[in-house]
Design a protein around this motif. Sequence first.
Motif, PDB file in Angstrom:
ATOM      1  N   ASP A  37      12.764  -3.214 -28.351  1.00  0.00           N
ATOM      2  CA  ASP A  37      11.647  -2.316 -28.056  1.00  0.00           C
ATOM      3  C   ASP A  37      10.356  -2.941 -28.582  1.00  0.00           C
ATOM      4  O   ASP A  37      10.330  -4.101 -28.991  1.00  0.00           O
ATOM      5  CB  ASP A  37      11.886  -0.921 -28.653  1.00  0.00           C
ATOM      6  CG  ASP A  37      12.057  -0.941 -30.171  1.00  0.00           C
ATOM      7  OD1 ASP A  37      11.630  -1.929 -30.828  1.00  0.00           O
ATOM      8  OD2 ASP A  37      12.619   0.032 -30.720  1.00  0.00           O
ATOM      9  N   GLN A  47      15.465  -7.928 -19.982  1.00  0.00           N
ATOM     10  CA  GLN A  47      15.985  -6.703 -19.386  1.00  0.00           C
ATOM     11  C   GLN A  47      15.475  -5.439 -20.081  1.00  0.00           C
ATOM     12  O   GLN A  47      15.805  -4.324 -19.649  1.00  0.00           O
ATOM     13  CB  GLN A  47      17.518  -6.723 -19.441  1.00  0.00           C
ATOM     14  CG  GLN A  47      18.146  -7.833 -18.620  1.00  0.00           C
ATOM     15  CD  GLN A  47      17.792  -7.736 -17.146  1.00  0.00           C
ATOM     16  OE1 GLN A  47      17.979  -6.689 -16.524  1.00  0.00           O
ATOM     17  NE2 GLN A  47      17.275  -8.813 -16.579  1.00  0.00           N
ATOM     18  N   ALA A  48      14.685  -5.585 -21.130  1.00  0.00           N
ATOM     19  CA  ALA A  48      14.191  -4.418 -21.860  1.00  0.00           C
ATOM     20  C   ALA A  48      13.365  -3.527 -20.930  1.00  0.00           C
ATOM     21  O   ALA A  48      12.544  -4.025 -20.148  1.00  0.00           O
ATOM     22  CB  ALA A  48      13.349  -4.862 -23.047  1.00  0.00           C
ATOM     23  N   PRO A  49      13.561  -2.214 -20.988  1.00  0.00           N
ATOM     24  CA  PRO A  49      12.908  -1.312 -20.033  1.00  0.00           C
ATOM     25  C   PRO A  49      11.406  -1.131 -20.262  1.00  0.00           C
ATOM     26  O   PRO A  49      10.681  -0.730 -19.359  1.00  0.00           O
ATOM     27  CB  PRO A  49      13.640   0.016 -20.235  1.00  0.00           C
ATOM     28  CG  PRO A  49      14.168  -0.054 -21.644  1.00  0.00           C
ATOM     29  CD  PRO A  49      14.492  -1.492 -21.875  1.00  0.00           C
ATOM     30  N   GLY A  50      10.928  -1.398 -21.455  1.00  0.00           N
ATOM     31  CA  GLY A  50       9.511  -1.186 -21.739  1.00  0.00           C
ATOM     32  C   GLY A  50       8.904  -2.347 -22.491  1.00  0.00           C
ATOM     33  O   GLY A  50       9.416  -3.472 -22.482  1.00  0.00           O
TER      34      GLY A  50
END
Length: 406
Positions: free
Chosen positions: A184, A305-308
């Motif tokens: 994150d 691949q982290a969403p944010g």
Amino acid sequence: MAIRAKLIAAVPQGHAGDRTQAQAVAAETVRALYREGLYQPGEISCDTITIAGRDSAGMEHALMVTLERWLERVDEGTGERHIFILAGSDHGLVPVLGNVPTDSVVITAFAGHKLTADLKTARHLPAITALPASAVTDQERAALASRTTLVLVPGVAHDVTEASIAQAARDYQKKGGKPLPGIDGDTVTILLGGDVVDSDEATHTQTVRRLSADDARKQARHIAELELAGRDRCRFVIVSSPRTGKFAPDGTEATPNPHRTGTRDDVTRAFEETLRGYPNAQVDVYDFQYGETSAYRPLLHAYQQAPGHTGRIHVAGDSVSMISEVASLLPGTMVVNETASMDDSHRRTAQAIAADSGIAVLQGDGRFLPGKGAQAKRLESAAKRIATAIVARIRDGVPNRSETAA
């Protein structure tokens, strides 16, 4: 289907980065030859050979014998094209490959990370020579380009791609690697470099530039001051490398090698302890151990691949390979850390890559140069540039062209 071309990637024993370079160039060359229609799938074979010897003279002899054995097939008139790819600076092997006569059937290529004495003094050079653009002056460039097809690239060849890190992540999970953290905006990864060995080809002596435990503590403080500013908390992820803490203070190799015994080396431990001294810091360590799956590539995949929004990835300036690899995938997330073990060649290449791609730099005195952030651009593939030169030589028969990095 009959084999019509053989690619032979030659690498000095014990140098994983050189192996990666040679194999990456070979793989890109195969893809380019198929793409150009010069060969059909199944008509090209690839072999990787390890050049072993007790010293530089021993490795020179081993490469000579190996080349002679492969060239016997050419003399036998099999009709197979042979492409020899050698990677690795500081080993004095370029003149051996340069002595191989080249024509439409035999092509030789060398990929290195700096301009070494053997390149300057060799009577003959390989048909194709690839170096970082930052490694040569204009005068050196002109001298080399008159003797070889010179390919100047922004970094070094490597095989780190979106596909390869995805596969590495699957393999890591399958083999039961230590679970990776969630990535994150408060996750900061630090890829440690380590000790650097310089070889003097004339005297056959080695000089070690160490990254000491004191150097690690100083750098850890610089990173903590940068990353904890404005944050309530930060999770630091430390990833060591085979060169981290490899040498003892007296310049001899640490015995036993901590990366072979499951123990944490002094440099990684100093980095970890320094960061743990900050109350709002959480620290995870992924220690490199021979025989175990490295977390390096799986972590790159986790970042991708982290969403944010994610925290930064700090990359050791003494590893041109890691700088090239991370810059080709995550330039906006990356920071080049200047380290005590960097030499002038490391510094020039790191600075050139950072300037070309807009990558942030954390200088040795703690000053931070922010770069272009999200607007940073991916580093061009050196392996593809070299493969293009090999294919052009086959397709067009163009001698001694100099190709420079854009």
